[in-house]
Design a protein around this motif. Structure first.
Motif, PDB file in Angstrom:
ATOM      1  N   TYR A   1       0.829  -1.202   0.000  1.00 13.97           N
ATOM      2  CA  TYR A   1       0.000   0.000   0.000  1.00 13.97           C
ATOM      3  C   TYR A   1       0.860   1.247   0.000  1.00 13.97           C
ATOM      4  O   TYR A   1       1.798   1.330   0.795  1.00 13.97           O
ATOM      5  N   PRO A   2       0.543   2.228  -0.862  1.00 17.43           N
ATOM      6  CA  PRO A   2       1.254   3.509  -0.761  1.00 17.43           C
ATOM      7  C   PRO A   2       0.826   4.207   0.524  1.00 17.43           C
ATOM      8  O   PRO A   2      -0.337   4.114   0.919  1.00 17.43           O
ATOM      9  N   LEU A   3       1.765   4.884   1.181  1.00 20.75           N
ATOM     10  CA  LEU A   3       1.453   5.526   2.462  1.00 20.75           C
ATOM     11  C   LEU A   3       2.331   6.752   2.659  1.00 20.75           C
ATOM     12  O   LEU A   3       3.533   6.715   2.391  1.00 20.75           O
ATOM     13  N   ASP A   4       1.730   7.853   3.078  1.00 22.30           N
ATOM     14  CA  ASP A   4       2.530   8.939   3.629  1.00 22.30           C
ATOM     15  C   ASP A   4       1.933   9.314   4.970  1.00 22.30           C
ATOM     16  O   ASP A   4       0.889   9.973   5.046  1.00 22.30           O
ATOM     17  N   ALA A   5       2.594   8.876   6.013  1.00 28.57           N
ATOM     18  CA  ALA A   5       2.049   8.973   7.364  1.00 28.57           C
ATOM     19  C   ALA A   5       2.080  10.404   7.907  1.00 28.57           C
ATOM     20  O   ALA A   5       1.579  10.658   8.997  1.00 28.57           O
ATOM     21  N   ILE A   6       2.644  11.343   7.149  1.00 26.19           N
ATOM     22  CA  ILE A   6       2.595  12.739   7.593  1.00 26.19           C
ATOM     23  C   ILE A   6       1.143  13.224   7.546  1.00 26.19           C
ATOM     24  O   ILE A   6       0.723  14.047   8.343  1.00 26.19           O
TER      25      ILE A   6
ATOM     26  N   THR B   1      16.053  23.430  16.561  1.00 24.12           N
ATOM     27  CA  THR B   1      14.969  22.798  15.815  1.00 24.12           C
ATOM     28  C   THR B   1      13.730  23.676  15.851  1.00 24.12           C
ATOM     29  O   THR B   1      13.365  24.199  16.895  1.00 24.12           O
ATOM     30  N   SER B   2      13.109  23.831  14.681  1.00 24.54           N
ATOM     31  CA  SER B   2      11.904  24.648  14.633  1.00 24.54           C
ATOM     32  C   SER B   2      10.760  23.915  15.322  1.00 24.54           C
ATOM     33  O   SER B   2      10.745  22.691  15.384  1.00 24.54           O
ATOM     34  N   ARG B   3       9.807  24.681  15.826  1.00 23.90           N
ATOM     35  CA  ARG B   3       8.677  24.055  16.495  1.00 23.90           C
ATOM     36  C   ARG B   3       7.913  23.188  15.534  1.00 23.90           C
ATOM     37  O   ARG B   3       7.444  22.115  15.860  1.00 23.90           O
ATOM     38  N   ASN B   4       7.851  23.658  14.309  1.00 20.78           N
ATOM     39  CA  ASN B   4       7.124  22.922  13.293  1.00 20.78           C
ATOM     40  C   ASN B   4       7.769  21.565  13.048  1.00 20.78           C
ATOM     41  O   ASN B   4       7.110  20.536  13.036  1.00 20.78           O
ATOM     42  N   GLY B   5       9.082  21.582  12.885  1.00 25.47           N
ATOM     43  CA  GLY B   5       9.801  20.338  12.605  1.00 25.47           C
ATOM     44  C   GLY B   5       9.574  19.292  13.660  1.00 25.47           C
ATOM     45  O   GLY B   5       9.232  18.146  13.346  1.00 25.47           O
ATOM     46  N   SER B   6       9.706  19.654  14.915  1.00 27.32           N
ATOM     47  CA  SER B   6       9.592  18.634  15.950  1.00 27.32           C
ATOM     48  C   SER B   6       8.134  18.270  16.221  1.00 27.32           C
ATOM     49  O   SER B   6       7.822  17.123  16.474  1.00 27.32           O
ATOM     50  N   LYS B   7       7.251  19.267  16.131  1.00 27.65           N
ATOM     51  CA  LYS B   7       5.845  18.982  16.400  1.00 27.65           C
ATOM     52  C   LYS B   7       5.288  17.988  15.390  1.00 27.65           C
ATOM     53  O   LYS B   7       4.601  17.046  15.738  1.00 27.65           O
ATOM     54  N   LYS B   8       5.634  18.221  14.138  1.00 25.85           N
ATOM     55  CA  LYS B   8       5.180  17.354  13.067  1.00 25.85           C
ATOM     56  C   LYS B   8       5.561  15.911  13.369  1.00 25.85           C
ATOM     57  O   LYS B   8       4.782  14.994  13.237  1.00 25.85           O
ATOM     58  N   TYR B   9       6.796  15.751  13.779  1.00 27.42           N
ATOM     59  CA  TYR B   9       7.313  14.407  13.966  1.00 27.42           C
ATOM     60  C   TYR B   9       6.649  13.717  15.155  1.00 27.42           C
ATOM     61  O   TYR B   9       6.295  12.547  15.096  1.00 27.42           O
ATOM     62  N   ILE B  10       6.476  14.454  16.224  1.00 26.80           N
ATOM     63  CA  ILE B  10       5.869  13.877  17.420  1.00 26.80           C
ATOM     64  C   ILE B  10       4.428  13.451  17.150  1.00 26.80           C
ATOM     65  O   ILE B  10       4.034  12.336  17.418  1.00 26.80           O
ATOM     66  N   GLY B  11       3.655  14.370  16.569  1.00 24.95           N
ATOM     67  CA  GLY B  11       2.248  14.090  16.312  1.00 24.95           C
ATOM     68  C   GLY B  11       2.065  12.880  15.423  1.00 24.95           C
ATOM     69  O   GLY B  11       1.210  12.039  15.661  1.00 24.95           O
ATOM     70  N   ARG B  12       2.916  12.789  14.437  1.00 28.19           N
ATOM     71  CA  ARG B  12       2.764  11.763  13.431  1.00 28.19           C
ATOM     72  C   ARG B  12       2.819  10.360  14.026  1.00 28.19           C
ATOM     73  O   ARG B  12       2.006   9.508  13.747  1.00 28.19           O
ATOM     74  N   LYS B  13       3.814  10.142  14.861  1.00 29.60           N
ATOM     75  CA  LYS B  13       4.025   8.815  15.447  1.00 29.60           C
ATOM     76  C   LYS B  13       2.786   8.353  16.193  1.00 29.60           C
ATOM     77  O   LYS B  13       2.288   7.259  15.983  1.00 29.60           O
ATOM     78  N   SER B  14       2.299   9.214  17.079  1.00 30.07           N
ATOM     79  CA  SER B  14       1.225   8.805  17.956  1.00 30.07           C
ATOM     80  C   SER B  14      -0.076   8.642  17.199  1.00 30.07           C
ATOM     81  O   SER B  14      -0.790   7.675  17.367  1.00 30.07           O
ATOM     82  N   LYS B  15      -0.360   9.619  16.343  1.00 27.63           N
ATOM     83  CA  LYS B  15      -1.611   9.584  15.604  1.00 27.63           C
ATOM     84  C   LYS B  15      -1.662   8.344  14.746  1.00 27.63           C
ATOM     85  O   LYS B  15      -2.695   7.718  14.600  1.00 27.63           O
ATOM     86  N   PHE B  16      -0.532   8.010  14.171  1.00 22.41           N
ATOM     87  CA  PHE B  16      -0.499   6.847  13.301  1.00 22.41           C
ATOM     88  C   PHE B  16      -0.954   5.612  14.057  1.00 22.41           C
ATOM     89  O   PHE B  16      -1.820   4.883  13.626  1.00 22.41           O
ATOM     90  N   GLN B  17      -0.365   5.415  15.222  1.00 26.33           N
ATOM     91  CA  GLN B  17      -0.730   4.249  16.025  1.00 26.33           C
ATOM     92  C   GLN B  17      -2.196   4.282  16.387  1.00 26.33           C
ATOM     93  O   GLN B  17      -2.903   3.304  16.239  1.00 26.33           O
TER      94      GLN B  17
END
Ligand code: NAI
Length: 282
Positions: A70-75, A134-150
């Protein structure tokens, strides 16, 4: 009947996702994978042309079969979240239904439900930057992504199923160079592993665990830039002085997904040759 597994984060045969897929396949599971959209074409082509055949060999001599890619972009959670320039980007416009929600819906349509969910994604946009820069955007994006994905993917995991993600000790100890907010993201991931274990355990008897893995020369790790140093450091300092193989993480994943681990949930298990237990280098 064999179990069905969805492994997010397989785009070549070098990473933990591939090794986990193999161990689960060897244990009799049906394998579905989610592949990052821009990497999809080359992964499918290489697979078709037999480039991975050698590393597809299972212990019984047969080749691992991937039932569907499956194609996926978890962002992106859902289609509305995707900016126009990404939608029209050549690397994305050839595929569809690759947001987390759409991908989950496609799997549901195709197979009903899954028994095992594996999150083996890595992508920190600012990983080479110190946290201070690190920009707030950069780190926030990464944190949110992991949890939301699960969270969102768990909804279609079968009652009694299990979920697993990959983490790194930089969440709890200082690992200079593991920047861009990735250390914070891993800390959040481990915390979510516990909370989701409670929520999904109570609601659906689903188990949620994480493996804290030692260093592996994967594509993502090479991008961080210090992987060879980490491997040398582990060889010099860990209780077990051997290189960590991705299969050792794969086998632990297969154990955790199996009934052998039926009382293990909310756990972060180290698979790192014991390096985590050291207080100082030797
Ligand atoms: P990898 O490069 O094999 O796997 C990462 C995968 O994530 C790739 O297939 C990549 O295409 C995919 N990906 C990146 N961004 C994505 C997105 N937005 N949507 C969908 N897929 C995306 O690398 P590796 O190292 O096997 O990483 C797997 C997991 O293991 C990661 O969570 C990583 O943090 C963790 N880990 C890795 C260690 C290492 O030394 N390699 C050590 C400890 C943990």
């Amino acid at each position: 009947k064999g179990k069905r597994a969805f492994i997010a984060g397989v785009a070549d045969d070098n990473g933990y996702g591939w090794a986990i897929a193999k161990s689960l396949a060897a244990a009799g599971a049906e394998i579905l994978v989610g592949t990052w959209v821009p990497a999809l074409n080359i992964f499918e082509t290489s697979l078709r042309r037999g480039k991975f055949d050698e590393s597809r060999v299972l212990p019984d001599g047969s080749l691992m079969e991937i039932t569907k890619i499956y194609p996926l972009d978890a962002i992106y959670d859902k289609l509305e979240d995707v900016p126009e320039d990404v939608k029209s980007n050549k690397r994305y416009s050839g595929s569809s239904k690759w947001t987390v929600q759409e991908c989950a819906e496609s799997v549901k349509q195709d197979f009903g439900s899954i028994d095992i969910l594996v999150h083996s994604l890595a992508n920190g946009p600012e990983v080479s930057k110190p946290l201070l820069e690190t920009s707030r955007n950069g780190s926030k994006k990464y944190i949110g992504r992991k949890s939301k994905f699960q969270g969102s993917k768990l909804s279609f995991t079968h009652v009694g199923g299990s979920s697993l993600s990959l983490t790194y000790i930089a969440s709890e100890r200082i690992i200079p160079g593991y920047g861009g907010g990735m250390s914070s993201a891993k800390a959040a991931l481990e915390s979510d592993t516990r909370v989701l274990a409670f929520e999904a355990g109570r609601k659906h008897r689903i188990r949620v665990n994480a493996i804290s893995a030692g260093p592996l020369r994967s594509r993502a790790a090479k991008a961080i830039g210090f992987i060879d140093t980490m491997i040398e450091y582990s060889l010099a300092n860990a209780p077990l002085q051997k290189e960590l193989s991705a299969d050792e993480v794969g086998n632990t994943a297969a154990f955790l997904a199996s009934p052998l681990a039926s009382a293990i949930t909310g756990a972060v298990i180290y698979v790192d040759n014991g390096l985590n237990a050291m207080g100082v280098g030797v």
